[in-house]
Design an enzyme around this catalytic site. Structure first.
Site, PDB file in Angstrom:
ATOM      1  N   CYS A 123       0.853  -1.181   0.000  1.00 21.30           N
ATOM      2  CA  CYS A 123       0.000   0.000   0.000  1.00 21.30           C
ATOM      3  C   CYS A 123       0.894   1.237   0.000  1.00 21.30           C
ATOM      4  O   CYS A 123       2.096   1.129   0.240  1.00 21.30           O
ATOM      5  CB  CYS A 123      -0.916   0.025   1.213  1.00 21.30           C
ATOM      6  SG  CYS A 123      -2.343   1.112   0.988  1.00 21.30           S
ATOM      7  N   CYS A 169       0.036   4.218   1.809  1.00 15.40           N
ATOM      8  CA  CYS A 169      -0.237   5.224   2.848  1.00 15.40           C
ATOM      9  C   CYS A 169       0.964   5.519   3.747  1.00 15.40           C
ATOM     10  O   CYS A 169       1.069   6.608   4.294  1.00 15.40           O
ATOM     11  CB  CYS A 169      -1.467   4.850   3.659  1.00 15.40           C
ATOM     12  SG  CYS A 169      -1.539   3.151   4.173  1.00 15.40           S
ATOM     13  N   CYS A 198      -3.812   6.079   0.441  1.00 15.93           N
ATOM     14  CA  CYS A 198      -3.363   4.763  -0.010  1.00 15.93           C
ATOM     15  C   CYS A 198      -2.998   4.696  -1.491  1.00 15.93           C
ATOM     16  O   CYS A 198      -2.738   3.620  -2.024  1.00 15.93           O
ATOM     17  CB  CYS A 198      -4.420   3.717   0.327  1.00 15.93           C
ATOM     18  SG  CYS A 198      -4.702   3.573   2.113  1.00 15.93           S
ATOM     19  N   LYS A 211     -12.375  -4.970   3.706  1.00 19.38           N
ATOM     20  CA  LYS A 211     -11.735  -4.082   4.664  1.00 19.38           C
ATOM     21  C   LYS A 211     -12.641  -2.888   4.924  1.00 19.38           C
ATOM     22  O   LYS A 211     -12.917  -2.089   4.020  1.00 19.38           O
ATOM     23  CB  LYS A 211     -10.391  -3.626   4.093  1.00 19.38           C
ATOM     24  CG  LYS A 211      -9.670  -2.621   4.962  1.00 19.38           C
ATOM     25  CD  LYS A 211      -8.267  -2.390   4.445  1.00 19.38           C
ATOM     26  CE  LYS A 211      -7.570  -1.297   5.211  1.00 19.38           C
ATOM     27  NZ  LYS A 211      -6.195  -1.092   4.749  1.00 19.38           N
ATOM     28  N   ARG A 270      -2.213   3.874  12.923  1.00 23.93           N
ATOM     29  CA  ARG A 270      -1.782   5.097  12.239  1.00 23.93           C
ATOM     30  C   ARG A 270      -0.599   5.711  12.990  1.00 23.93           C
ATOM     31  O   ARG A 270       0.265   6.334  12.389  1.00 23.93           O
ATOM     32  CB  ARG A 270      -2.951   6.072  12.110  1.00 23.93           C
ATOM     33  CG  ARG A 270      -4.192   5.409  11.460  1.00 23.93           C
ATOM     34  CD  ARG A 270      -4.515   5.939  10.096  1.00 23.93           C
ATOM     35  NE  ARG A 270      -5.475   5.070   9.409  1.00 23.93           N
ATOM     36  CZ  ARG A 270      -6.759   5.359   9.192  1.00 23.93           C
ATOM     37  NH1 ARG A 270      -7.246   6.514   9.588  1.00 23.93           N
ATOM     38  NH2 ARG A 270      -7.543   4.499   8.549  1.00 23.93           N
ATOM     39  N   ARG A 323     -10.628   7.645   4.782  1.00 23.47           N
ATOM     40  CA  ARG A 323     -10.513   6.618   3.754  1.00 23.47           C
ATOM     41  C   ARG A 323     -11.872   6.061   3.311  1.00 23.47           C
ATOM     42  O   ARG A 323     -11.950   4.984   2.747  1.00 23.47           O
ATOM     43  CB  ARG A 323      -9.653   5.474   4.281  1.00 23.47           C
ATOM     44  CG  ARG A 323      -8.247   5.873   4.722  1.00 23.47           C
ATOM     45  CD  ARG A 323      -7.289   4.703   4.533  1.00 23.47           C
ATOM     46  NE  ARG A 323      -6.160   4.710   5.432  1.00 23.47           N
ATOM     47  CZ  ARG A 323      -5.115   5.520   5.330  1.00 23.47           C
ATOM     48  NH1 ARG A 323      -5.073   6.443   4.401  1.00 23.47           N
ATOM     49  NH2 ARG A 323      -4.113   5.410   6.190  1.00 23.47           N
ATOM     50  N   LYS A 340     -11.272  -7.629   7.728  1.00 24.01           N
ATOM     51  CA  LYS A 340     -10.643  -6.711   8.661  1.00 24.01           C
ATOM     52  C   LYS A 340     -11.571  -5.550   8.994  1.00 24.01           C
ATOM     53  O   LYS A 340     -12.150  -4.990   8.063  1.00 24.01           O
ATOM     54  CB  LYS A 340      -9.363  -6.224   7.980  1.00 24.01           C
ATOM     55  CG  LYS A 340      -8.599  -5.157   8.661  1.00 24.01           C
ATOM     56  CD  LYS A 340      -7.396  -4.826   7.830  1.00 24.01           C
ATOM     57  CE  LYS A 340      -6.761  -3.603   8.441  1.00 24.01           C
ATOM     58  NZ  LYS A 340      -5.986  -2.856   7.540  1.00 24.01           N
ATOM     59  N   SER A 376      -5.154  -3.131  15.224  1.00 24.38           N
ATOM     60  CA  SER A 376      -4.485  -2.396  16.298  1.00 24.38           C
ATOM     61  C   SER A 376      -5.438  -1.943  17.411  1.00 24.38           C
ATOM     62  O   SER A 376      -5.106  -2.038  18.591  1.00 24.38           O
ATOM     63  CB  SER A 376      -3.776  -1.180  15.703  1.00 24.38           C
ATOM     64  OG  SER A 376      -4.704  -0.355  15.006  1.00 24.38           O
ATOM     65  N   TYR A 410      -1.470  -8.939  16.833  1.00 27.61           N
ATOM     66  CA  TYR A 410      -0.341  -8.404  17.598  1.00 27.61           C
ATOM     67  C   TYR A 410      -0.114  -9.225  18.867  1.00 27.61           C
ATOM     68  O   TYR A 410       0.883  -9.040  19.553  1.00 27.61           O
ATOM     69  CB  TYR A 410      -0.595  -6.928  17.941  1.00 27.61           C
ATOM     70  CG  TYR A 410      -0.809  -6.089  16.694  1.00 27.61           C
ATOM     71  CD1 TYR A 410       0.280  -5.646  15.940  1.00 27.61           C
ATOM     72  CD2 TYR A 410      -2.093  -5.797  16.236  1.00 27.61           C
ATOM     73  CE1 TYR A 410       0.086  -4.912  14.774  1.00 27.61           C
ATOM     74  CE2 TYR A 410      -2.294  -5.059  15.073  1.00 27.61           C
ATOM     75  CZ  TYR A 410      -1.200  -4.621  14.348  1.00 27.61           C
ATOM     76  OH  TYR A 410      -1.393  -3.908  13.193  1.00 27.61           O
TER      77      TYR A 410
HETATM   78  C1  PBG Z   1      -2.743   0.278   5.289  1.00 23.65           C
HETATM   79  C2  PBG Z   1      -3.181  -0.554   6.427  1.00 23.65           C
HETATM   80  C3  PBG Z   1      -3.907  -0.170   7.563  1.00 23.65           C
HETATM   81  C4  PBG Z   1      -3.962  -1.289   8.388  1.00 23.65           C
HETATM   82  C5  PBG Z   1      -3.287  -2.320   7.732  1.00 23.65           C
HETATM   83  N1  PBG Z   1      -2.834  -1.851   6.506  1.00 23.65           N
HETATM   84  C6  PBG Z   1      -4.473   1.154   7.935  1.00 23.65           C
HETATM   85  C7  PBG Z   1      -5.607   1.689   7.167  1.00 23.65           C
HETATM   86  O1  PBG Z   1      -6.074   1.090   6.221  1.00 23.65           O
HETATM   87  O2  PBG Z   1      -6.061   2.776   7.502  1.00 23.65           O
HETATM   88  C8  PBG Z   1      -4.591  -1.357   9.744  1.00 23.65           C
HETATM   89  C9  PBG Z   1      -4.037  -2.419  10.655  1.00 23.65           C
HETATM   90  C10 PBG Z   1      -4.319  -2.229  12.103  1.00 23.65           C
HETATM   91  O3  PBG Z   1      -5.073  -1.340  12.526  1.00 23.65           O
HETATM   92  O4  PBG Z   1      -3.763  -3.014  12.865  1.00 23.65           O
HETATM   93  N2  PBG Z   1      -3.622   0.385   4.234  1.00 23.65           N
HETATM   94 ZN    ZN Z   2      -3.076   2.146   2.821  1.00 27.75          ZN
END
Ligand code: PBG
Ligand code: ZN
Length: 332
Positions: free
Chosen positions: A122, A124, A132, A199, A209, A221, A252, A279, A318
């Site tokens: 990605c 970002c 992204c 997602k 982030r 997003r 996710k 996270s 994690y």
């Molecule tokens: C990047 C990405 C993100 C996560 C994984 N890949 C952030 C987002 O999409 O904003 C989130 C993973 C997490 O919160 O543990 N595109």
């Molecule tokens: Zn991204």
């Protein structure tokens, strides 16, 4: 008085740890856990991530010891995120042969050839605006079709570095198709794609982030990630990614989306479904257990068992290291 003719006694199979273990249908095994790592440019960096106690940004020199400790725990699959020194409008640091993730892949393959290296794909973390992909001319949205060739470029660069699986996470339309075509044309027909197919635009990515330093500098997003209140589009997203050539599907976040995991697995039983316990899910459980309000082992295992029970084959979490050490104790 017990009635001798009563056949139904659910408690018969719950009487002892041994009998309960005998009839369990859901198991957590280290082979099914994927551990995310945040790799930073630089030297001597092991920077604690405030909103994710126990997780760190690591520079390459610290990555060596981390990989060795994962091997010791029996964790053989990692998911890499890179934090480059230089960001620009098109995220060019993502595609460089000596980029931070490319170097990490080579290093891991040197120290632990058996480690399966998955790389998040990605932009970002690499763009100055934190989105992204590249932006449209008016600078207000991500340009889907202009981002696709850049994703292919990033994928080829990761493939050349020796990555085992790529995990595109940007939620661009036709992203899997473009990647599959680009990889095949360059001789990487065998490189699997683990697509972030389903997602949602979740608030539970908040701590990530901070961890990956990829906060959008404007807006959010929601023009590319899924609406949390639109569950029906999950199966459509899954279907399209399968048609485009995805080998594994990610759902996710995980914990609040068990209905989605269940539906995806029921509809596509032949595709491995990977649940990402994100996270914010980690942070929420961790915060409560650090306060002593929840029992850590109990709460973590329950969260993972629920995710597996709903149909996930693999879990990105994690907690992987902590869980691996508990499982080791049990079998020791
Ligand atoms: C990047 C990405 C993100 C996560 C994984 N890949 C952030 C987002 O999409 O904003 C989130 C993973 C997490 O919160 O543990 N595109
Ligand atoms: Zn991204």
């Amino acid at each position: 008085m017990t009635n001798p003719s009563t056949p139904h006694r659910m408690r018969r199979l719950r009487q002892s740890p041994a009998i309960r273990r005998l009839v369990q249908d859901t198991h957590i095994h280290v082979a099914q856990l994927i551990y995310p790592l945040f790799i930073r440019e630089g030297q001597g960096i092991k920077k604690a991530i405030q909103s994710m106690p126990g997780q760190y940004q690591l520079s390459l020199d610290h990555l060596t010891e981390e990989i060795l400790s994962l091997c010791e725990l029996g964790i053989t699959q990692v998911l890499l995120f890179g934090i480059p020194d230089n960001k620009d409008a098109i995220g060019s640091a993502a595609c460089q042969p000596n980029g931070v993730v490319q170097k990490a892949i080579k290093l891991i393959k040197q120290i632990a050839p058996e480690m399966l290296v998955i790389a998040d794909l990605c932009f970002c973390e690499y763009t100055s605006h934190g989105h992204c992909g590249v932006l449209t001319e008016n600078g207000r949205d991500v340009d889907n079709d202009a981002t696709l060739p850049l994703l292919v470029e990033q994928a080829l660069s990761l493939a050349a570095a020796g990555v085992d699986i790529i995990a595109p996470s940007g939620m661009m339309d036709h992203m899997v198709h473009a990647l599959r075509q680009g990889l095949d044309l360059c001789g990487y027909q065998h490189l699997p794609i683990m697509s972030y197919a389903v997602k949602f635009a979740s608030h539970y990515y908040g701590p990530f982030r901070e961890a990956a330093e990829g906060t959008p500098q404007f807006g959010d997003r929601r023009s590319y990630q899924m609406d949390i209140a639109c569950g029906a589009s999950a199966l459509r997203e899954a279907e399209l990614d399968i048609q485009e050539g995805a080998d594994l599907l990610i759902v996710k976040p995980a914990g609040h989306y068990l209905d989605i995991i269940y539906k995806v697995k029921q509809t596509y039983p032949f595709i491995p479904v990977v649940a990402y316990q994100v996270s914010g899910e980690y942070a929420a459980i961790k915060a409560a257990t650090l306060q002593g309000w929840l029992d850590e082992q109990g709460a973590v295992m329950e969260s993972l068992i629920a995710i597996k029970r709903s149909g996930a084959d693999l879990i990105i979490t994690y907690f992987a290291k902590t869980v691996a050490s508990w499982l080791k104790e049990i079998t020791a």
